[in-house]
Write a protein that holds these residues in place. Structure first.
Motif: not given
Length: 465
Positions: A418-431
C-alpha cells in the motif's frame, strides 16, 4: 435517589452502556474491559507520597468515584460518591522476583465490582535492590487510553508534589461531554448510518457459532521497519489521508482476502473528543466509541481509490460517531456486523510510550526506567496500531497463535505494498506468505489470477491445523 455520601448522578456514554452490559451479563465470568499501566521505578520510593498522589486523583476527578447501577426504570446511571478510599496493596518480592508475573497476572485478573467505587487500584511490588513496579489498574468504563495517559502523567506529577495538585491545570468535567452527547440529533445520525450500511452483509472472520465467552486475550506484537514507517507517513501525507486510514485500508484488503469478499465491515474505535467542547483534550473519562467501517472496491479500483473512499467516509461520519453501536447494528438488521476491531493510538502526549521513558527522573534519586501496559476487548481479533508498530490481540479459544502470527505477517506485507504503490489495483495486492503460493497450486489446483480467490480456503486450512 438521596443517600449519605452521594455527590451526583450522571448518565452514561454509549460505550459505557455497552461495557456495563458486558459487566452485568455474567458476573461470574471474567470482565475483560480493564487497563493496566506498569511503571518500572528505580531508586528511593516514598510510599506515603505515592499513596497520597493516588488519593488526590480520586479527589480531582469525580467520575473516578463512580459506581454503575440500573434504576428501576431500566435507565443505567453512574453514581458519584463524595469520597472513596484508594484501593492500595503492597507486595514484597525481594528474593522472590520469579513471582512478579504471577502477581501482575493476579492483579490483572481480579474483577472489579462495577457497582462499588472506585473501579481502580494501585499495587506496589518491591523487588531486589531499589527496584519497584507500580501498577495502576483501572476499569475501562472510567477511562480510555487517552485519559489513562493523562492519569499516568498526573500520578507522577502528584508524587513529586506529595499529593498537592495546586500546580496542575483545573479539571474539565466529564459531565460537560455527557451533556453535549444529550444534545445531539440521534435521528440525523441514524439516517447517516442507514446510508452507509445499505445492503450490507456481516463480515465474520471466525465462525458465527464459535465460542465467544470473553477471555483475557493473548497478543502478537510487531515493530515495523523504520523505512516502512517513513514510507507510510509520507504516502499518507502525499495523498491527503491519515496514517490511520492507511492502516484501515490495509486491514480491509487483508480481511477481504481472508473472507473472499470485496465488501467488508470491521469495527473501529473512535477518539470521541469533539473539539467544540472547551478543554476536551484534557478531560478524563470514557470518550471512545466503536463504529462500523465499510470498505468496498470494484475490479478496477486502485489502492488510492480505496484510501480516498475510506477517508471521505470517516470525514462524513465524524458528526455521527456518537451513536451507540447496538443501535447502528440494529439499523443494518444484524446483531453482529463484524468480529474484528481496529484501534489507532496516537495520543498527543505519549506518556505510555515506554521507548521514551528509560531513565527519566521522577523525583530526587527516583528514576522511571520503563513503562508498559495492557488492555483487552471481547472481540476475537483486535488490531491496535501506532505509527511505528502494531499488535494483534486475540481470543485464544477462537484463534491460535500460529494463525494470528500469519495474519500479522500478511498485514506487514500489505502495508508495504500500500505504501510503495498506491496505484496498484486492490485485487493485485498479494497477501500470500512465502511458500503459500506453492501450497495453493498443489492443494487447491489453481493457477494464475485464481490464486487470490482461494486465500480463504488457505486461511481455513491453516486455522484448522
Amino acid at each position: 435517589m438521596s443517600r449519605p455520601g452521594l455527590a451526583d448522578i450522571w448518565p452514561l456514554s454509549p460505550m459505557q452502556r455497552g461495557m456495563l452490559f458486558h459487566a452485568l451479563y455474567d458476573t461470574e465470568a471474567g470482565d475483560v474491559y480493564r487497563g493496566q499501566v506498569i511503571f518500572e521505578l528505580t531508586g528511593r520510593l516514598d510510599i506515603a507520597a505515592l499513596r497520597a498522589a493516588g488519593q488526590t486523583l480520586l479527589r480531582r476527578y469525580p467520575n473516578l468515584r463512580a459506581g454503575f447501577r440500573t434504576l428501576k426504570s431500566g435507565q443505567p446511571v453512574q453514581v458519584i460518591a463524595r469520597e472513596v478510599e484508594l484501593p492500595w496493596r503492597e507486595v514484597d518480592l525481594r528474593g522472590r522476583g520469579q513471582l512478579e508475573q504471577e502477581v501482575l497476572d493476579e492483579d490483572w485478573s481480579h474483577r472489579f465490582d462495577i457497582v462499588t467505587p472506585p473501579l481502580l487500584r494501585l499495587t506496589v511490588i518491591r523487588l531486589d535492590g531499589e527496584r519497584r513496579r507500580v501498577v495502576l489498574t483501572i476499569h475501562h468504563i472510567l477511562s480510555d487510553g487517552w485519559s489513562t495517559s493523562i492519569l499516568a502523567r498526573e500520578l507522577l506529577e502528584l508524587y513529586r508534589s506529595r499529593g498537592d495538585d495546586s500546580r496542575l491545570p483545573a479539571v474539565a468535567s466529564y459531565r460537560d461531554y455527557l451533556e453535549w452527547l444529550a444534545r445531539q440529533d440521534a435521528e440525523t445520525a441514524r439516517a447517516a448510518w442507514r446510508a452507509v450500511l445499505r445492503d450490507v452483509e456481516p463480515t465474520l472472520l471466525v465462525p458465527a457459532d464459535a465460542t465467544r465467552a470473553p477471555r483475557d486475550p493473548a497478543e502478537v506484537r510487531i515493530e515495523l521497519p523504520g523505512a516502512l514507517v517513513a514510507e507510510l507517513q509520507e504516502g499518507a501525507r502525499r495523498h491527503g489521508v491519515t496514517v490511520n486510514t492507511v492502516f484501515r485500508a490495509a486491514w480491509a484488503i487483508l480481511l477481504g482476502a481472508l473472507t473472499g469478499r470485496t465488501d467488508v465491515v470491521f469495527g473501529a474505535t473512535t477518539a470521541g473528543r469533539p473539539p467544540v467542547i472547551p478543554a476536551i483534550e484534557t478531560m478524563v473519562g470514557l470518550f471512545i466509541n466503536t463504529v462500523p467501517v465499510r470498505a468496498s472496491w470494484n475490479h478496477g479500483d486502485s489502492v488510492r481509490d480505496l484510501l480516498i473512499r475510506l477517508q471521505d467516509q470517516q470525514t462524513t461520519m465524524l458528526p455521527h460517531e456518537h451513536l451507540n453501536l447496538a443501535d447502528v447494528q440494529n439499523l443494518a438488521g444484524f446483531r453482529d456486523l463484524f468480529d474484528t476491531l481496529t484501534v489507532f493510538q496516537n495520543y498527543p502526549d505519549d506518556t505510555l510510550n515506554m521507548h521514551d521513558s528509560a531513565g527519566r527522573p521522577v523525583d530526587g534519586e527516583l528514576r522511571l526506567t520503563g513503562m508498559d501496559g495492557r488492555d483487552a476487548t471481547h472481540y476475537p481479533l483486535t488490531l491496535t496500531a501506532m505509527p511505528d508498530r502494531f499488535r494483534l490481540s486475540y481470543q485464544p479459544g477462537v484463534l491460535d497463535r500460529v494463525t494470528v502470527e500469519g495474519i500479522a505477517a500478511r498485514l506487514v506485507g500489505v502495508l508495504g505494498q500500500v505504501a510503495a504503490d498506491p496505484d496498484r489495483l486492490v485485487r493485485d495486492v498479494d497477501v500470500l506468505l512465502p511458500g503459500e503460493r506453492d501450497w495453493l497450486l498443489t492443494e487447491a489446483g489453481v493457477g494464475g489470477s485464481g490464486v487470490s480467490a482461494t486465500v480463504p480456503e488457505l486461511f481455513t486450512a491453516q486455522a484448522a491445523r
